[in-house]
Write a protein that holds these residues in place. Structure first.
Motif, PDB file in Angstrom:
ATOM      1  N   GLU A  78       5.696 -46.974  18.966  1.00 12.79           N
ATOM      2  CA  GLU A  78       5.075 -46.541  17.710  1.00 12.79           C
ATOM      3  C   GLU A  78       4.803 -45.046  17.708  1.00 12.79           C
ATOM      4  N   ARG A  79       4.417 -44.512  18.858  1.00  9.78           N
ATOM      5  CA  ARG A  79       4.124 -43.086  18.928  1.00  9.78           C
ATOM      6  C   ARG A  79       5.395 -42.258  18.703  1.00  9.78           C
ATOM      7  N   ARG A  83       6.172 -39.878  15.461  1.00  4.55           N
ATOM      8  CA  ARG A  83       6.489 -38.441  15.588  1.00  4.55           C
ATOM      9  C   ARG A  83       7.801 -38.118  14.880  1.00  4.55           C
ATOM     10  N   SER A 126       8.387 -37.200  24.796  1.00  5.10           N
ATOM     11  CA  SER A 126       7.297 -38.171  24.697  1.00  5.10           C
ATOM     12  C   SER A 126       7.271 -39.118  25.885  1.00  5.10           C
ATOM     13  N   ALA A 136      -1.748 -40.494  25.934  1.00  8.46           N
ATOM     14  CA  ALA A 136      -2.233 -39.588  24.884  1.00  8.46           C
ATOM     15  C   ALA A 136      -3.727 -39.740  24.671  1.00  8.46           C
ATOM     16  N   SER A 146      -5.674 -39.150  19.442  1.00  6.17           N
ATOM     17  CA  SER A 146      -4.483 -40.000  19.491  1.00  6.17           C
ATOM     18  C   SER A 146      -4.474 -40.986  18.328  1.00  6.17           C
ATOM     19  N   GLU A 149      -3.114 -39.198  15.320  1.00  3.45           N
ATOM     20  CA  GLU A 149      -1.657 -39.076  15.399  1.00  3.45           C
ATOM     21  C   GLU A 149      -0.975 -40.385  15.007  1.00  3.45           C
ATOM     22  N   LEU A 150      -1.526 -41.505  15.464  1.00  2.00           N
ATOM     23  CA  LEU A 150      -0.941 -42.797  15.094  1.00  2.00           C
ATOM     24  C   LEU A 150      -1.015 -43.030  13.585  1.00  2.00           C
TER      25      LEU A 150
END
Length: 175
Positions: A78-79, A83, A126, A136, A146, A149-150
């Motif tokens: 997912e991260r 991104r 990553s 993260a 973090s 960011e998600l």
């Protein structure tokens, strides 16, 4: 809740006989009814001992196995997708504003090699910290967390899909 003691005063009658007259003296006695905890002493010569808090639990060890990092519920998928979606949404909107091309025209006019190159660079960048055991969550503080960011990645994924769908349905660029 603070511990307190409850005191009750009760009148105690004492009869004394004096030859000249009979007189009643009323004295008050203090009777302790109930106590929950001892009262703190007011002696300043002794230093109060405060219990030391228990040490924090040790941080769980993170797995650096390839299958754990890239698992469905792992830290990477997912991260990395978020991104890539953030970069894809911003670049799609920038090209659309500058050239007037919709997303499908951008992809058909040489966007695939740029997308593949960006995806490889971001994925490797990553994954390297994840394989070293750095997460993260341990590096995030303040405004750039973090979780932020998600959520930004999720919004960018939805925005990119909505942009492509809107342009497909209308047949023209959004801007």
């Amino acid at each position: 809740m603070a511990a307190t003691s409850v005191f009750m005063s009760t009148p105690v009658t004492r009869l004394t006989t004096i030859p000249s007259s009979s007189r009643r003296n009323i004295n008050f006695a203090v009777v302790r009814c109930m106590t929950q905890d001892k009262q703190p002493s007011t002696d300043t010569s002794k230093t109060p001992t405060t219990p030391t808090p228990p040490p924090p639990p040790p941080a769980p060890k993170v797995s650096t196995k390839f299958s754990d990092v890239l698992a469905f519920g792992g830290p990477a998928p997912e991260r990395i997708n978020g991104r890539l979606a953030m970069i894809g949404f911003v670049s799609a909107m920038a090209v659309e504003l500058s050239n007037g091309q919709d997303v499908f025209a951008q992809i058909s006019h040489g966007g695939v090699p740029a997308f593949v190159a960006t995806s490889l660079v971001l994925s490797v960048a990553s994954l390297v910290p994840l394989f070293k055991g750095v997460r993260a969550e341990s590096k995030s503080s303040g405004l750039m967390t973090s979780d932020a960011e998600l959520w930004n990645g999720r919004a960018a994924m939805l925005g990119l899909v909505a942009l492509a769908f809107t342009e497909y349905v209308t047949g023209s660029p959004l801007v």
